[in-house]
Motif scaffolding. Structure first.
Motif, short mmCIF file in Angstrom:
data_model
loop_
_atom_site.label_atom_id
_atom_site.label_comp_id
_atom_site.label_asym_id
_atom_site.label_seq_id
_atom_site.Cartn_x
_atom_site.Cartn_y
_atom_site.Cartn_z
N UNK A 1 5.50 -6.01 2.69
CA UNK A 1 6.79 -6.08 2.01
C UNK A 1 7.06 -7.50 1.53
N UNK A 2 7.77 -7.65 0.44
CA UNK A 2 8.05 -8.95 -0.16
C UNK A 2 8.79 -9.88 0.82
N UNK A 3 9.69 -9.36 1.60
CA UNK A 3 10.47 -10.20 2.50
C UNK A 3 9.67 -10.78 3.66
N UNK B 1 12.27 -4.68 -7.80
CA UNK B 1 11.84 -3.77 -8.86
C UNK B 1 11.12 -2.57 -8.27
N UNK B 2 11.86 -1.79 -7.49
CA UNK B 2 11.21 -0.65 -6.87
C UNK B 2 11.95 0.63 -7.21
N UNK B 3 11.19 1.71 -7.32
CA UNK B 3 11.77 3.02 -7.54
C UNK B 3 11.57 3.89 -6.30
N UNK B 4 10.38 3.87 -5.73
CA UNK B 4 10.11 4.64 -4.52
C UNK B 4 9.85 3.67 -3.36
N UNK B 5 8.77 2.93 -3.44
CA UNK B 5 8.42 2.04 -2.33
C UNK B 5 8.11 0.62 -2.79
N UNK B 6 8.12 0.36 -4.07
CA UNK B 6 7.85 -0.98 -4.57
C UNK B 6 6.40 -1.30 -4.86
N UNK B 7 5.53 -0.30 -4.74
CA UNK B 7 4.10 -0.53 -4.95
C UNK B 7 3.83 -0.86 -6.42
N UNK B 8 4.32 -0.05 -7.34
CA UNK B 8 4.07 -0.30 -8.77
C UNK B 8 4.73 -1.60 -9.22
N UNK B 9 5.92 -1.90 -8.71
CA UNK B 9 6.57 -3.16 -9.04
C UNK B 9 5.78 -4.35 -8.52
N UNK B 10 5.17 -4.20 -7.36
CA UNK B 10 4.33 -5.26 -6.81
C UNK B 10 3.09 -5.49 -7.64
N UNK B 11 2.44 -4.41 -8.07
CA UNK B 11 1.27 -4.55 -8.94
C UNK B 11 1.67 -5.20 -10.27
N UNK B 12 2.83 -4.82 -10.79
CA UNK B 12 3.30 -5.39 -12.06
C UNK B 12 3.54 -6.89 -11.94
N UNK C 1 2.39 -8.08 -3.10
CA UNK C 1 3.40 -7.59 -2.15
C UNK C 1 4.16 -6.43 -2.78
N UNK C 2 4.75 -5.60 -1.93
CA UNK C 2 5.65 -4.56 -2.41
C UNK C 2 6.99 -5.21 -2.70
N UNK C 3 7.48 -5.06 -3.91
CA UNK C 3 8.67 -5.76 -4.34
C UNK C 3 9.95 -5.05 -3.89
N UNK C 4 10.97 -5.82 -3.63
CA UNK C 4 12.29 -5.29 -3.30
C UNK C 4 13.15 -5.17 -4.54
#
Length: 66
Positions: free
Chosen positions: A61-63, A11-22, A6-9
């Motif tokens: 999205x995470x939510x 740990x996001x800088x732009x859209x949460x994609x990298x935080x979601x992968x992490x 999921x795209x994280x809320x």
């Protein structure tokens, strides 16, 4: 609990994609962001930017799951 990408809320800088992968791969988000930047520099940025944009629209999205 089942792991979901999921795209994280939190740990996001732009859209949460990298935080979601992490979170999915259980590594630090800074490492994922550095990998994205290095791949972007080595491939003249077009493929990684397209991958990021497609990931933004495909990964929920995470939510949406909570």
């Amino acid at each position: 609990m089942e792991k979901k990408l999921v795209r994280t809320e939190s740990d996001k800088m732009i859209a949460g994609v990298c935080g979601g992968f992490a979170e999915y791969f259980d590594i630090d988000s800074t490492i994922v962001r550095l990998i994205f930047v290095l791949i972007g520099l080595l491939s003249f940025a077009i493929p990684i930017v397209l991958f990021y944009i497609i990931s933004y629209f495909v990964i929920p999205q995470e939510n949406d799951f909570r």
